[in-house]
Write an enzyme that holds these catalytic residues in place. Structure first.
Site, mmCIF file in Angstrom:
data_model
loop_
_atom_site.group_PDB
_atom_site.id
_atom_site.type_symbol
_atom_site.label_atom_id
_atom_site.label_comp_id
_atom_site.label_asym_id
_atom_site.label_seq_id
_atom_site.Cartn_x
_atom_site.Cartn_y
_atom_site.Cartn_z
ATOM 1 C CG ASP A 58 -1.956 -1.146 1.099
ATOM 2 O OD1 ASP A 58 -2.673 -1.192 0.091
ATOM 3 O OD2 ASP A 58 -2.001 -1.997 2.007
ATOM 4 C CG ASP A 117 -7.067 -4.139 -4.154
ATOM 5 O OD1 ASP A 117 -7.296 -5.118 -4.873
ATOM 6 O OD2 ASP A 117 -7.715 -3.909 -3.119
HETATM 7 N N1 GLY Z 1 -7.276 -1.963 -1.339
HETATM 8 C C1 GLY Z 1 -8.282 -2.485 -0.497
HETATM 9 C C2 GLY Z 1 -9.634 -2.001 -0.872
HETATM 10 O O1 GLY Z 1 -9.828 -1.377 -1.901
HETATM 11 O O2 GLY Z 1 -10.527 -2.229 -0.077
#
Ligand code: GLY
Length: 389
Positions: free
Chosen positions: A101, A161
């Site tokens: 992230d 993601d």
């Molecule tokens: N990256 C995790 C979500 O979009 O919930």
């Protein structure tokens, strides 16, 4: 796609009003959320102040930067820089950084700070975040692992993601002149296309690989309704991700991916153009919506519209303006006595029969990502915006 022909476009005045409304909310709650951050989602529509630990804290800092760009109010800049100091501490002390992230966290806080103010400490923090992110690249499988645990079999996986964590790598190559970041980003992008993009233009959220051989084993969902359906936010990441990768690389394959994911997203929207949490649901279903997916996809369409031929560009820009009109009219928080968020009816996680491992979290709430992308899309419609990504 003509299903939405009758929908109105958000106007310039509404865009300005939306940005003003969001900025008013941000300034109102700033004292409580300068040394602290917002949680990933509201609870009964109220965010609680939290430490800088989760994957979502950068969205709030990004909102403060957007409000600063809109107003040039120095209080906002000072608060955002306080938050960037926290991000510096997080990366230099290694606090909660073992995940992909890094882009979500550092693009919207420290890259934004560097772009807007030239702050060198923020640049250093963002480059350290990029360095940390490339440690998660796995040559066996050619992907960035979503959780940094190299030998952990169940965690040897990629998720869609991550597409939004690639921009910090492109940016790092630009500012350092070192192509290694960009090369890893492009390799990961290609694996995403090979492994997660389905024939019909939808995407799987996740894929698992063999950690000994790098062989692709299976696809599954983490936050969608089922392994075979299309989680709305995942599909939205797959609309916006290729647009940003195209901006940085100019590679045709980015446009090719978008040409599949964006139509799929549009074709599976309900009447008001704001998706349920999974695109398999249509009108009248009992499931919650995810307004964040709408806002993310709108940003992606506005970005990709810059690089498409006129007719297609106009089509996607108008889709984005229609989605934003719906969000502005019916989802934006206007009464600040009822919520300290910006955008209603988001969903972080929703448990289903097919996916009992996921627990309900932030269902029909404001989400920090929904709030951020709603404001980013408004900013994109307000001016020719230099993105933080
Ligand atoms: N990256 C995790 C979500 O979009 O919930």
């Amino acid at each position: 796609m003509n299903k939405f022909e009758h929908m109105s476009l958000i106007t310039k005045e509404e865009v300005r009003d939306g940005l003003q409304n969001c900025t008013n909310q941000i300034i109102k709650i700033l004292p409580e959320f300068t040394d602290k951050f917002q949680g990933s989602n509201s609870e009964n529509l109220w965010y609680q102040p939290v430490e800088n630990r989760s994957w979502t804290t950068g969205f709030w800092t990004g909102e403060i930067w957007l409000a600063y760009e809109f107003t040039k109010d120095e209080r906002l800049k000072e608060a955002a820089l306080v938050q960037c100091d926290s991000f510096y501490e997080r990366i230099t002390k290694g606090i909660s950084i073992a995940s992909h992230d890094m882009g979500f966290l550092y693009s919207l806080s420290c890259v934004a700070a560097y772009k807007l103010t030239g702050n060198e400490k923020a640049k250093e923090a963002a480059l350290l975040a990029a360095d940390n992110l490339i440690t998660m690249f796995r040559e066996k499988g050619n992907f960035i692992q979503s959780i940094n645990q190299p030998d952990n079999k169940p965690e040897y996986r990629m998720i869609v993601d991550t597409l939004l964590n690639l921009p910090i790598l492109y940016w790092a190559s630009e500012v350092t002149g070192d192509v290694k970041y960009r090369d890893i980003a492009v390799t990961h992008f290609r694996t995403t296309v090979d492994v997660l993009l389905r024939e019909d233009g939808s995407v799987s959220q996740a894929a698992r690989f063999d950690n000994e051989t790098g062989e692709h084993l299976l696809n599954y969902t983490r936050q969608g309704y089922s392994d075979d359906s299309a989680w709305s936010r995942g599909q939205a990441w797959a609309v916006y991700g290729p647009a940003i990768s195209y901006k940085y690389t100019g590679l045709q394959e980015c446009k090719d991916m978008y040409a599949k994911t964006a139509p799929y997203f549009m074709e599976h929207l309900p009447e008001d153009m704001v998706a349920y949490f999974d695109l398999c649901f249509t009108e009248g279903d009992k499931w919650p919506r995810d307004s964040s997916a709408a806002a993310i996809a709108a940003c992606g369409m506005l970005e990709m519209a810059k690089y498409l031929e006129t007719e297609e560009a106009e089509f996607y820009a108008s889709c984005a303006k229609k989605i934003m009109k719906s969000l502005y009219d019916n989802y934006m928080v206007r009464d600040f006595s009822k919520s300290n968020g910006l955008l209603l009816h988001g969903t972080y996680c929703c448990q289903t029969d097919f996916n009992a491992m996921i627990r309900d979290l932030g269902k029909d709430e404001c989400t920090s990502f929904g709030d951020y992308f709603f404001m980013e899309a408004l900013m994109r419609l307000h001016k020719d915006w230099e993105m933080y990504w």
